[in-house]
Design an enzyme around this catalytic site. Structure first.
Site, PDB file in Angstrom:
ATOM      1  N   HIS A 116       0.828  -1.213   0.000  1.00 15.77           N
ATOM      2  CA  HIS A 116       0.000   0.000   0.000  1.00 15.77           C
ATOM      3  C   HIS A 116       0.855   1.254   0.000  1.00 15.77           C
ATOM      4  O   HIS A 116       2.017   1.237   0.389  1.00 15.77           O
ATOM      5  CB  HIS A 116      -0.917   0.011   1.224  1.00 15.77           C
ATOM      6  CG  HIS A 116      -0.197   0.215   2.530  1.00 15.77           C
ATOM      7  ND1 HIS A 116       0.519  -0.779   3.166  1.00 15.77           N
ATOM      8  CD2 HIS A 116      -0.055   1.320   3.301  1.00 15.77           C
ATOM      9  CE1 HIS A 116       1.045  -0.310   4.276  1.00 15.77           C
ATOM     10  NE2 HIS A 116       0.721   0.975   4.386  1.00 15.77           N
ATOM     11  N   GLN A 118       0.202   5.881   0.214  1.00  6.21           N
ATOM     12  CA  GLN A 118      -0.673   6.853   0.860  1.00  6.21           C
ATOM     13  C   GLN A 118      -0.819   8.115   0.017  1.00  6.21           C
ATOM     14  O   GLN A 118       0.029   8.400  -0.828  1.00  6.21           O
ATOM     15  CB  GLN A 118      -0.099   7.237   2.229  1.00  6.21           C
ATOM     16  CG  GLN A 118       0.165   6.025   3.126  1.00  6.21           C
ATOM     17  CD  GLN A 118       0.529   6.433   4.541  1.00  6.21           C
ATOM     18  OE1 GLN A 118      -0.185   7.173   5.199  1.00  6.21           O
ATOM     19  NE2 GLN A 118       1.665   5.968   5.005  1.00  6.21           N
TER      20      GLN A 118
END
Ligand SMILES: [Zn+2]
Ligand SMILES: [Zn+2]
Length: 292
Positions: A116, A118
């Site tokens: 992931h 951000q």
């Protein structure tokens, strides 16, 4: 994080049961739409509200997939999500700057192994971007309005020694004054300011460039390279500021067995020491799989 449960996994109840990439609101946001507005005031102990937004970008439904194993098609979906979210923030006059980034690896303090990144939407222009803008402005003023980044890239291509890879739309190289071991930047060949300016084929080329350097990094020492990946784009509301879209990779590993610690001389004195010449690191990265 609970040992047997990940909120980012399909079926967790927190994300759709099926997704390729997914934007997940940060559970502990530093900037939030509900926070008090940004009103910078002067004074020794000035304070202001952190109005903005923080999202997590889930790269893949697969929990243990290192980013270097993502396909180009998958990266393209990530790039498209970055662009979509940047566009939404650009429409909000309270958002000055959008930071798209990834912290990767335990050495960078990452607790969630799920791949992931951000996105932070901030009500101000962050200090290092302000510094870049000031340099670009100084250069433009002294050089008939030329873009500092375009000129740097042109010179890098001419010299060649620090180029890691290049295609029609993006150039990947080790910057001349690299501060981090194996630091790399990716510049758009065309003079574009933000992700929103990219044409369709440029988005695919960017996805490819990211995929290549992430593979090279993980193959350099044979394990997941702890790094920060940042997308650096121009401030959203002031379209006259001189800037050039680029990505920056800041890896923390300085050899197969040693981490680079940003200690006193780097952190407190802003003086970065390197034990590998940028030209040598570019050579190492060119050889790393996939070779370029
Ligand atoms: Zn997961
Ligand atoms: Zn430029």
């Amino acid at each position: 994080m609970p040992a047997n449960w990940c909120p980012f996994d399909p079926g967790s109840g927190r994300v759709p049961d099926h997704y390729d990439v997914y934007l997940y609101p940060n559970d502990f946001p530093a900037f939030s739409p509900n926070a008090p507005p940004f009103h910078p005031v002067s004074g020794l102990f000035a304070e202001t509200g952190p109005r903005g937004a923080c999202d997590v970008v889930l790269y893949s439904p697969e929990h243990a997939l290192p980013p270097s194993k993502l396909t180009v098609e998958n990266w393209r979906k990530v790039v498209d999500l970055w662009i979509k979210r940047t566009g939404e923030h650009a429409a909000n006059p309270e958002i000055a700057s959008v930071a798209v980034f990834e912290n990767c690896g335990e050495a960078v303090g990452v607790t969630m192994p799920h791949p992931h990144g951000q996105i932070y939407a901030m009500p101000f222009i962050p200090p290092t971007v302000q510094k870049e803008l000031a340099s670009a402005q100084r250069y433009a003023d002294a050089n008939a309005g030329n873009c500092l980044y375009c000129r740097l890239m042109e010179e890098e291509l001419k010299q060649g020694a620090r180029i890691v890879s290049a295609d029609e739309h993006f150039v990947t190289f080790v910057p001349y004054a690299a501060r981090f071991p194996a630091e790399v930047v990716i510049y758009a060949r065309r003079h574009v300011r933000t992700l929103l300016d990219l044409a369709d084929h440029e988005k695919t080329s960017l996805a490819k460039s990211i995929s290549v350097i992430r593979q090279k990094y993980d193959n350099l020492y044979g394990f997941l390279m702890p790094l920060m990946m940042t997308v650096r784009q121009a401030p959203l509301q002031q379209t006259d500021l001189p800037y050039h879209l680029h990505l920056q990779f800041l890896p923390l590993q300085r050899s197969a067995t040693k981490l680079k610690y940003l200690a006193s001389i780097e952190t407190a004195y802003g003086t970065f020491l390197a034990d590998t010449a940028p030209e040598q690191m570019a050579e190492n990265l060119r050889r790393s799989n996939p070779p370029t």
